[in-house]
Motif scaffolding. Structure first.
Motif, PDB file in Angstrom:
ATOM      1  N   ALA A 131     -17.974  -1.268  44.713  1.00 15.75           N
ATOM      2  CA  ALA A 131     -16.774  -2.011  45.092  1.00 15.75           C
ATOM      3  C   ALA A 131     -16.533  -1.929  46.596  1.00 15.75           C
ATOM      4  O   ALA A 131     -16.168  -2.925  47.238  1.00 15.75           O
ATOM      5  CB  ALA A 131     -15.562  -1.477  44.330  1.00 15.75           C
TER       6      ALA A 131
ATOM      7  N   ASN B 207     -19.120  -4.188  48.222  1.00 14.86           N
ATOM      8  CA  ASN B 207     -18.758  -5.599  48.068  1.00 14.86           C
ATOM      9  C   ASN B 207     -17.628  -5.996  49.005  1.00 14.86           C
ATOM     10  O   ASN B 207     -17.609  -7.116  49.523  1.00 14.86           O
ATOM     11  CB  ASN B 207     -18.349  -5.872  46.618  1.00 14.86           C
ATOM     12  N   THR B 208     -16.681  -5.093  49.211  1.00 14.02           N
ATOM     13  CA  THR B 208     -15.572  -5.380  50.123  1.00 14.02           C
ATOM     14  C   THR B 208     -16.077  -5.601  51.533  1.00 14.02           C
ATOM     15  O   THR B 208     -15.672  -6.553  52.216  1.00 14.02           O
ATOM     16  CB  THR B 208     -14.558  -4.222  50.099  1.00 14.02           C
TER      17      THR B 208
ATOM     18  N   LEU C 285     -10.314  -7.507  53.677  1.00 12.52           N
ATOM     19  CA  LEU C 285     -10.453  -6.196  53.056  1.00 12.52           C
ATOM     20  C   LEU C 285      -9.563  -6.044  51.828  1.00 12.52           C
ATOM     21  O   LEU C 285      -9.780  -5.138  51.022  1.00 12.52           O
ATOM     22  CB  LEU C 285     -10.137  -5.096  54.073  1.00 12.52           C
ATOM     23  N   GLN C 286      -8.559  -6.914  51.698  1.00  9.29           N
ATOM     24  CA  GLN C 286      -7.663  -6.846  50.545  1.00  9.29           C
ATOM     25  C   GLN C 286      -7.909  -7.980  49.545  1.00  9.29           C
ATOM     26  O   GLN C 286      -7.047  -8.272  48.726  1.00  9.29           O
ATOM     27  CB  GLN C 286      -6.207  -6.907  51.016  1.00  9.29           C
TER      28      GLN C 286
ATOM     29  N   PRO D 192     -14.432  -6.317  44.391  1.00  8.86           N
ATOM     30  CA  PRO D 192     -14.027  -5.641  45.620  1.00  8.86           C
ATOM     31  C   PRO D 192     -13.185  -4.409  45.306  1.00  8.86           C
ATOM     32  O   PRO D 192     -12.871  -4.124  44.138  1.00  8.86           O
ATOM     33  CB  PRO D 192     -13.209  -6.703  46.345  1.00  8.86           C
ATOM     34  N   LEU D 193     -12.774  -3.708  46.341  1.00  6.50           N
ATOM     35  CA  LEU D 193     -12.062  -2.450  46.149  1.00  6.50           C
ATOM     36  C   LEU D 193     -10.686  -2.663  45.530  1.00  6.50           C
ATOM     37  O   LEU D 193     -10.242  -1.857  44.704  1.00  6.50           O
ATOM     38  CB  LEU D 193     -11.929  -1.714  47.487  1.00  6.50           C
TER      39      LEU D 193
ATOM     40  N   LEU E  83      -8.497   2.749  50.914  1.00  8.85           N
ATOM     41  CA  LEU E  83      -8.528   1.411  51.500  1.00  8.85           C
ATOM     42  C   LEU E  83      -7.569   1.309  52.676  1.00  8.85           C
ATOM     43  O   LEU E  83      -7.896   0.708  53.709  1.00  8.85           O
ATOM     44  CB  LEU E  83      -8.174   0.367  50.442  1.00  8.85           C
TER      45      LEU E  83
END
Length: 303
Positions: free
Chosen positions: A78, A81-82, A235-236, A255-256, A280
């Motif tokens: 994750a 992927n981010t 990133l979000q 993603p994260l 994060l």
């Protein structure tokens, strides 16, 4: 005597105005405390507990953080992927927005309407945009239908192919956010001092030389702002992979933030989700601080 009597009156008036001002802002302060401050503090506490949705809470110290880095099979994919999404999305989105803004800065007819058209996806609900893209990317969707009709070629199942799924998520996200940065750059381009531009033209600056030596340095504060905000948004990322691919195929596009969502609401591991959320947060703070440090070398402010 009259002057000495006015002093307490002014003090009383100031206190009354302060109470009135506090009354006006108290609903906003209450909302901030209830929906921001309390959840932030609670998430910090939860990160140090084994905190199931139902059941006994147990203090575990840093075990949640250790578990994420050493025992969670989905955390590192994750996180990867981010970063992959951000590395693809940020330069493509900022670059295309800048190119679009420069193209629309020319004195062409209908450029205002074109700006509106490119900005529409920004104000359209994200969920609606994602669902439309999902329908178009299906094997029975618009893209495959047009490809078969015009070229006789059947396209792959983009959302089910690990090699294509992340690219499709990036493409949809770029289309969604293109207009926001375009308007920022358009506003910056329209504020360029005409005297500086004319002086550069007299000195022989044309085309790419004008863009590289004059235009980009003068709009560098806008470039910096757009880069920061686009990076934080990247990133979000959550809605696009959640609705387009569900994080799949496998975990190729998870993603994260989606990992945090799954841990908290699917697996009921709220402590683990809180710990991942603060990791994060730390990543975003560090990368933002690095960008602020690096901007001293390339961002030019007017003094």
């Amino acid at each position: 005597m009259s002057n000495t009597k006015q002093i307490p009156r002014r003090g009383t008036l100031a206190r009354a105005e302060s109470r009135q001002a506090l009354g006006f802002v108290s609903p906003a302060l209450a909302g901030l405390a209830l929906f921001t401050v309390v959840p932030v503090v609670l998430s910090i506490v939860m990160g140090f507990f084994n905190w199931p949705t139902f059941g006994e809470k147990t203090f575990v110290g840093l075990d949640n953080y250790v578990k994420l880095f050493t025992q969670s099979p989905d955390f590192w994919p994750a996180l990867r992927n981010t970063f992959v999404f951000a590395l693809l999305y940020v330069p493509i989105s900022v670059g295309l927005s800048l190119l679009l803004a420069i193209s629309l800065s020319a004195r062409i007819r209908g450029r205002g309407m074109l700006r509106v058209l490119f900005f529409i996806p920004v104000v359209t609900p994200m969920v609606a945009n994602v669902l439309v893209w999902k329908m178009m990317l299906q094997p029975q969707g618009l893209f495959n239908g047009l490809s078969q009709t015009w070229f006789g070629v059947e396209l792959p199942n983009f959302l089910a192919d690990p090699q294509w799924a992340m690219i499709m998520v990036v493409m949809m996200s770029v289309w969604q956010g293109l207009g926001y940065n375009m308007l920022i750059f358009s506003a910056a381009l329209e504020q360029l001092p005409e005297s500086v531009v004319e002086a550069a033209r007299i000195d022989g600056a044309r085309g790419f030389r004008m863009l590289w030596s004059v235009t980009l340095p003068m709009i560098s504060p806008s470039l910096f702002f757009a880069s920061i905000m686009t990076m934080i948004t990247a990133l979000q990322v959550f809605v696009q992979p959640q609705l387009l691919t569900g994080g799949g195929p496998g975990n190729a596009t998870q993603p994260l933030v989606q990992f945090i969502y799954n841990q908290g609401f699917k697996f009921q591991e709220l402590g683990l989700a809180a710990a991942a959320a603060w990791i994060l947060f730390a990543i975003i703070i560090i990368l933002t601080a690095l960008q602020f440090r690096a901007q001293k070398k390339w961002v030019h402010y007017e003094h």
